[in-house]
Design an enzyme around this catalytic site. Sequence first.
Site, mmCIF file in Angstrom:
data_model
loop_
_atom_site.group_PDB
_atom_site.id
_atom_site.type_symbol
_atom_site.label_atom_id
_atom_site.label_comp_id
_atom_site.label_asym_id
_atom_site.label_seq_id
_atom_site.Cartn_x
_atom_site.Cartn_y
_atom_site.Cartn_z
ATOM 1 N N GLU A 110 0.994 -1.161 0.047
ATOM 2 C CA GLU A 110 0.034 -0.133 -0.033
ATOM 3 C C GLU A 110 0.979 1.105 -0.121
ATOM 4 O O GLU A 110 1.551 1.499 1.111
ATOM 5 C CB GLU A 110 -0.904 -0.035 1.265
ATOM 6 C CG GLU A 110 -1.959 0.903 1.254
ATOM 7 C CD GLU A 110 -1.501 2.182 2.041
ATOM 8 O OE1 GLU A 110 -1.040 3.209 1.466
ATOM 9 O OE2 GLU A 110 -1.845 2.207 3.212
ATOM 10 N N CYS A 121 -0.926 8.934 3.358
ATOM 11 C CA CYS A 121 -1.073 8.287 2.102
ATOM 12 C C CYS A 121 -2.378 8.641 1.231
ATOM 13 O O CYS A 121 -2.194 8.441 -0.051
ATOM 14 C CB CYS A 121 -0.782 6.629 2.184
ATOM 15 S SG CYS A 121 -2.111 6.044 3.167
#
Length: 688
Positions: A258, A297
């Site tokens: 990720e 993120c």
Amino acid sequence: MPEAPVLQSLIANRWQGQRPAQALRSALDGRPVAYAHEEVPDFAEALRHARSQGAQGLLALDFQQRAARLKALALYLNEHKEQLYRLSRQSGATRADSWVDIEGGTATLFSYAGLGARELPSGNLLHEGPAMPLGKQNRFAGTHILVPRGGVAVHINAFNFPVWGMLEKFAPTFLAGMPCIIKPATATSYLTEAAVRLMLASGALPDGCLQLIIGSTGDLLDLLDGQDLVTFTGSADTAARLRVNPNLVANAVPFNAEADSLNCAILAPDIGPDDPAFDLFVKEVAREMTAKAGQKCTAIRRAIVPQRHLEAVAERLIQRLAKVVIGDPALEGVKMGALASHAQQADVRARVEQLRQSSELLYGDGQGFEPLGEGVAEGAFFQPTLLRSHDPHAPGGAHDIEAFGPVSTLMGYHDLDEAIALAARGKGSLVATLVTESLATAAKVVPAAARLHGRLHILDTEAAEESTGHGSPLPMLKHGGPGRAGGGEELGGLRAVKHYLQRAAVQGSPSMLMAVTGEYVRGAQVLETEVHPFRRHFEDLTVGESLLTHRRTVTEADIVNFGCLSGDHFYMHFDELAARDSQFGQRIAHGYFVLSAAAGLFVSPGPGPVLANYGLDGLRFIEPVAIGDTIQARLTCKRKIDQGKRSPKSEPQGVVAWDVAVSNQQGKLVASYDILTLVRKREAPAGQ
């Protein structure tokens, strides 16, 4: 400030590390918060310990018991959260930032605890049914099962969420019965280490199920095998480097990444400066720039807006950013803290300089930027920075360069197709937000954008009051994205738990499949006794225990009476002529009458161990039931789940799912479903 401690790794149930190495500096004033340790852990020992004691301790518990441990762990961490809040401030996080990290982490534990209690069995095998016949006589069938992998999960985490980042991976791993080794980013590992010490102190974790590495992973990845698994959160560059580790490739070790991505928010053309949703868009972009100082993120790096509204969006964004008070989070009124480290500060500064080659700086030139607080001149603060792309279609720029801080770039578009194309230029991201009030716009944009985004967040005035926002991954939904965002998946509820289990197809007779899965499979041998299954306590029931009821012939009076009682006078039940012209050629009974009549056939009416019926699963009406047809039901104990719960009267109870098959006089199945019931346990003798 007292002398900074040396952080320690937890390897094979021992805290290791005495000699100081890298200094981990406070993001607020630059002074050391802690030191990494110099000693190199024995990673082979860590893996042996996880595979032996860790796996043994976890598999001594079942899914339900591990779910209960997760809940106990979450409660303990919440009781001691202030220790973590105090330390989190050194990472530059405000109280609100730390809340997302710390209590967002415990909320994830609670979520998976509840998921396990609701969805998983009492055992360590999950039947992913239903079983399917593979032969004409149903003597040979097949199904899928999920079992613990038997290996070790290595979790490599980013610096921005040192608690949540650990717990969102740990929760499904623990629930799946897989020991894990946590490697946090060194810069903020002091907070992860503190959280791990609390986790151990909770008493909820079996020995060896969790180990911690402070510093480098050394040769750890070179020692993994095909039953192990690696998850990674961080930069796309690091993910690409780790993914091609020769040992991971040679042994086909699953690798889930990720990665940080160039997420976007699109302001739809139906929204103008006078619309409430316009301010929702501005607020969302500003929040994503300043929450965690933009170190998420999921943060919005590209704000894609109609060309005609570029100036208006820029003006309102600048007004909002100018009001953000920046400084030491301990001071009242401060809404944004520092970047997590000085290295991060230098990196963001360099990336902004790169972005300025293709963009105009609108806000954040550093003039007059003075964070509030003592000693902050030595901190890792960075002013919110807003840019505007000169040419959104030109190569490079905000489509390729990410400044992992409070930085976002505005870019204009002329129509929706162009907006979708600009969003795609990010080459895959974790999340995109669409702000619109138009149903047609959402219906067009979302399917087109979904192929390149892991999550789509549609924001309008209706959703705004409850929306958790663009940058909030939720435990029950997928967190991950294609392409640049790593291609992996995290969270996602039961999907995440299954990621840490091994799926296998099983073939055999229905009776053999029932023995393996612990769940009744249609066609398997049943156990018929003189005792009605509803008269048995939870412990005394056996999967496969069954009752074949007496018969009942359906009359016209049944249909008329049920229609009058329910108010359902649908023509298929009452209009002879219309029913004759239908696909059935005659009047038929209500499906819900068949359901009710079947209950009348199998229910044992007197008080007994069955406390409540709380639902039906998989209800299907397969064949019509006409006037004069005779129905019969078979009730079979399908599945038992011991959740360790009690009734409001403090009666110990378990969950029993019953398979119900209703057939007609020709032996044809007319209705099929599962009933979910709460069944009382026998009271334990005094003293037990």
